[in-house]
Each structure stands twice: as C-alpha cells, then as structure tokens.
Motif scaffolding. Structure first.
Motif, PDB file in Angstrom:
ATOM      1  N   GLN A 111      -2.588   3.285  -7.920  1.00  0.00           N
ATOM      2  CA  GLN A 111      -2.868   4.725  -7.913  1.00  0.00           C
ATOM      3  C   GLN A 111      -4.317   5.001  -8.277  1.00  0.00           C
ATOM      4  N   PRO A 112      -5.081   5.630  -7.357  1.00  0.00           N
ATOM      5  CA  PRO A 112      -6.475   5.959  -7.679  1.00  0.00           C
ATOM      6  C   PRO A 112      -6.537   7.125  -8.659  1.00  0.00           C
ATOM      7  N   SER A 113      -7.604   7.204  -9.404  1.00  0.00           N
ATOM      8  CA  SER A 113      -7.803   8.305 -10.338  1.00  0.00           C
ATOM      9  C   SER A 113      -7.901   9.613  -9.569  1.00  0.00           C
ATOM     10  N   GLY A 114      -7.182  10.641 -10.022  1.00  0.00           N
ATOM     11  CA  GLY A 114      -7.226  11.951  -9.380  1.00  0.00           C
ATOM     12  C   GLY A 114      -6.292  12.092  -8.200  1.00  0.00           C
ATOM     13  N   TYR A 115      -5.429  11.090  -7.972  1.00  0.00           N
ATOM     14  CA  TYR A 115      -4.487  11.133  -6.852  1.00  0.00           C
ATOM     15  C   TYR A 115      -3.058  10.927  -7.378  1.00  0.00           C
ATOM     16  N   VAL A 116      -2.074  11.515  -6.676  1.00  0.00           N
ATOM     17  CA  VAL A 116      -0.670  11.391  -7.057  1.00  0.00           C
ATOM     18  C   VAL A 116       0.167  11.084  -5.822  1.00  0.00           C
ATOM     19  N   GLU A 135       0.823  -1.204   0.000  1.00  0.00           N
ATOM     20  CA  GLU A 135       0.000   0.000   0.000  1.00  0.00           C
ATOM     21  C   GLU A 135       0.863   1.262   0.000  1.00  0.00           C
ATOM     22  N   THR A 136       0.424   2.242  -0.794  1.00  0.00           N
ATOM     23  CA  THR A 136       1.104   3.529  -0.913  1.00  0.00           C
ATOM     24  C   THR A 136       0.130   4.629  -0.543  1.00  0.00           C
ATOM     25  N   THR A 137       0.636   5.706   0.022  1.00  0.00           N
ATOM     26  CA  THR A 137      -0.212   6.858   0.307  1.00  0.00           C
ATOM     27  C   THR A 137      -0.275   7.746  -0.926  1.00  0.00           C
ATOM     28  N   TRP A 138      -1.510   8.068  -1.359  1.00  0.00           N
ATOM     29  CA  TRP A 138      -1.738   8.913  -2.533  1.00  0.00           C
ATOM     30  C   TRP A 138      -2.444  10.190  -2.088  1.00  0.00           C
ATOM     31  N   TYR A 139      -2.130  11.292  -2.766  1.00  0.00           N
ATOM     32  CA  TYR A 139      -2.668  12.598  -2.379  1.00  0.00           C
ATOM     33  C   TYR A 139      -3.535  13.176  -3.505  1.00  0.00           C
ATOM     34  N   GLN A 140      -4.644  13.766  -3.123  1.00  0.00           N
ATOM     35  CA  GLN A 140      -5.599  14.293  -4.092  1.00  0.00           C
ATOM     36  C   GLN A 140      -4.976  15.421  -4.919  1.00  0.00           C
ATOM     37  N   ASP A 141      -5.146  15.325  -6.246  1.00  0.00           N
ATOM     38  CA  ASP A 141      -4.618  16.344  -7.165  1.00  0.00           C
ATOM     39  C   ASP A 141      -5.790  16.971  -7.918  1.00  0.00           C
ATOM     40  N   SER A 142      -6.478  17.904  -7.270  1.00  0.00           N
ATOM     41  CA  SER A 142      -7.690  18.490  -7.845  1.00  0.00           C
ATOM     42  C   SER A 142      -7.410  19.366  -9.051  1.00  0.00           C
TER      43      SER A 142
END
Length: 298
Positions: free
Chosen positions: A54-59, A30-37
C-alpha cells in the motif's frame, strides 16, 4: 569437452533466474490502490495505482465521489467527555445531538483568580505589568453539536469570541485580540501558564499551556484532550495517541482521521494543536479554519 561445460553453465544460470522470477511472482500480488487526498479512508476512483504494498496516501476502497472533502468522519467518542471538568461542565445527550454547558470556571490555578480564591497563585509565566484587568468569575457558555459531525463542503473562518469549550470549562479563542487585530507578543506576555487571560467576556485560552511545574492538568506537547470546537470536532494536543508522536498527515486545519485514547481503536476525525510557533515561542490552540459547520456558542 568445453562445449558441454558451457551448455551446462547456461542451463544452470537459466534455471536459477527462472526460479528467482517464479519466487518473486509467488510473493508479490499487485493490488489496485486509490488516492485518498482527504484522509477519510475512501479513495478517488479516478486516481489509482497498482503495487504489491500500500503506497502512502492510497487506500483499497474506491467509493469516494469527492476526494476533496472527507465523507466519513466517525462519531465523537462519548468517553472523551469524561475528561471535562465536572464542576464546571455539564454534558447531555439528546438523540443525535450533544449539548455542552459550562460556567467558565477552570479547575486550575492562575494569577487571574481573586487573591482570596484557593486557586490563586502569583504570576509564574505572565508579565505582571502586561496582565489584563479583571478576575475569573462565573459566566455561561452553551454549545450544541452533532454526535457525528461532518466536514462541510467548504471551511469556515473562526470569529471573535468563544470558538470552543476547553476540558477545564473555560472557552477557547482564536488568534485575534480584536476585530482584525492579531495577537501580539506584547499581549501574549500577559497570559498565564495556561495560555489564557481576561477579556471583556471573561477568562479564556488562546495558547497552548507552558511547560512549568504549575501546569498539571493542561496539554503541553502531548496527546491530551484540549476541548471541543464549535463545529463539533474535538481538539487534542500536538501529539497523536495512535503514534505517540506529532502526526504527519494533518490537513490545513490540523485535522485527521485516527484513533485516540477515547475511541477504543475506532478512527474518527479530530483536530490537533498544530506543531509550529506563532509568535516567539508561543503555540496557538487553533488559528485556522474550521472544517465543519460552526454552531453558535451562546
């Protein structure tokens, strides 16, 4: 005899479950992903999620202090200016600035040319009775922009007159025909196949080109470069070169950060013609707010 068999079965099942879990744990980190609005490749450190993919909209990068505006937009690729009509447009570079000068004379056919001009054609799309008066003649447009334009803290509405310069050399206008007067289907019916007509300041574009035989140089539902807008960001056709399809991640102004045919794989912020009709079957070149700081086109 039944008891040992049952114990054996329980042991085998437990071993299989443990082996499966161990296998899953080994293949999933698991990796921490941050919202990229704002789509600038930098994430909001205050909004995150953990996931193996990687979820969509996150980096993965969490260095965006204000995720409502893009802080990294990339530089305008110099190769894009090779697409401009060299007979009409001169591009010069001075430090961090780019100056585009044009005489406004497009390099394609139109019924708005004088009949004595070799580029004159009879109307193929325009309703002749609705064509505006006047013929194409030389004018002067100069736009100076930053080589690395940035998004502003707030967007800016476009005004009357030129809001950009097309690759052909003619100017780009917005969705207004006069002060607070939106384009109408009646007015648009007098546009040539290039989506342009004459006005008090000369020949200019409002719409995407039509899909007709005469259109051999202008963008129609493709990824071609259309021109540069007054905030310094390039405007491309409805499709994205990176995906060969209509982009699905555009902001309210039709912009996003991606590579194009001019950037050699480097991503930068640019606009696309938004893939939706305006009036009837017409599609506007640009009828929304500018994301950058507008420069005066003189």
């Amino acid at each position: 005899m039944k008891v040992p068999s049952l114990l054996t079965l329980v042991f085998v099942v437990s071993s299989l479950l443990f082996s499966s879990c161990a296998s899953d744990e080994e293949t999933c980190t698991e990796t921490t992903w941050y919202q990229d609005s704002d789509g600038d490749g930098l994430g909001n450190p205050s909004v995150s999620t953990t996931s193996c993919t990687q979820p969509s909209g996150y980096v993965a990068d969490s260095n965006d202090d204000d995720d409502s505006i893009a802080t990294s937009t990339g530089s305008t690729p110099v190769a894009a200016f090779d697409d401009f009509n060299e007979d009409a447009v001169t591009v010069s570079f001075d430090g961090d600035e780019i100056t585009i000068e044009s005489n406004g004379l497009p390099n394609h056919t139109s019924p708005y040319w004088s009949e004595s001009n070799s580029l004159y054609i009879a109307p193929s799309v325009a309703n002749e009775s609705q064509m505006s008066p006047g013929t194409i003649s030389s004018t002067s447009y100069t736009l100076t922009v930053q080589a690395t334009p940035e998004k502003a803290s707030s967007t800016s509405a476009t005004g009357l007159g030129a809001i950009g310069i097309a690759v052909t050399g003619a100017p780009i206008f917005n969705d207004e025909e006069g002060p607070n007067i939106a384009l109408s289907a009646n007015v648009a019916s007098g546009f040539d196949y290039a989506g342009a007509h004459m006005g008090p300041t000369g020949y200019h574009y409002h719409l995407e080109a039509s899909n007709v035989t005469e259109n051999t140089t202008l963008s129609y539902d493709d990824e071609k470069l259309v021109g540069i807008l007054q905030d310094g960001f390039l405007l491309y056709g409805r499709k994205c070169d990176a995906t060969s399809d209509h982009p699905s991640d555009l902001d309210a102004s039709g912009g996003h950060i991606a590579a194009t045919q001019h950037s050699d794989g480097e991503e930068f912020y640019h606009y696309h013609i938004i893939n939706e009709t305006y009036i009837g079957s017409y599609i506007l070149l640009f009828g929304v707010d500018l994301q950058g700081t507008p420069n005066t086109i003189m």
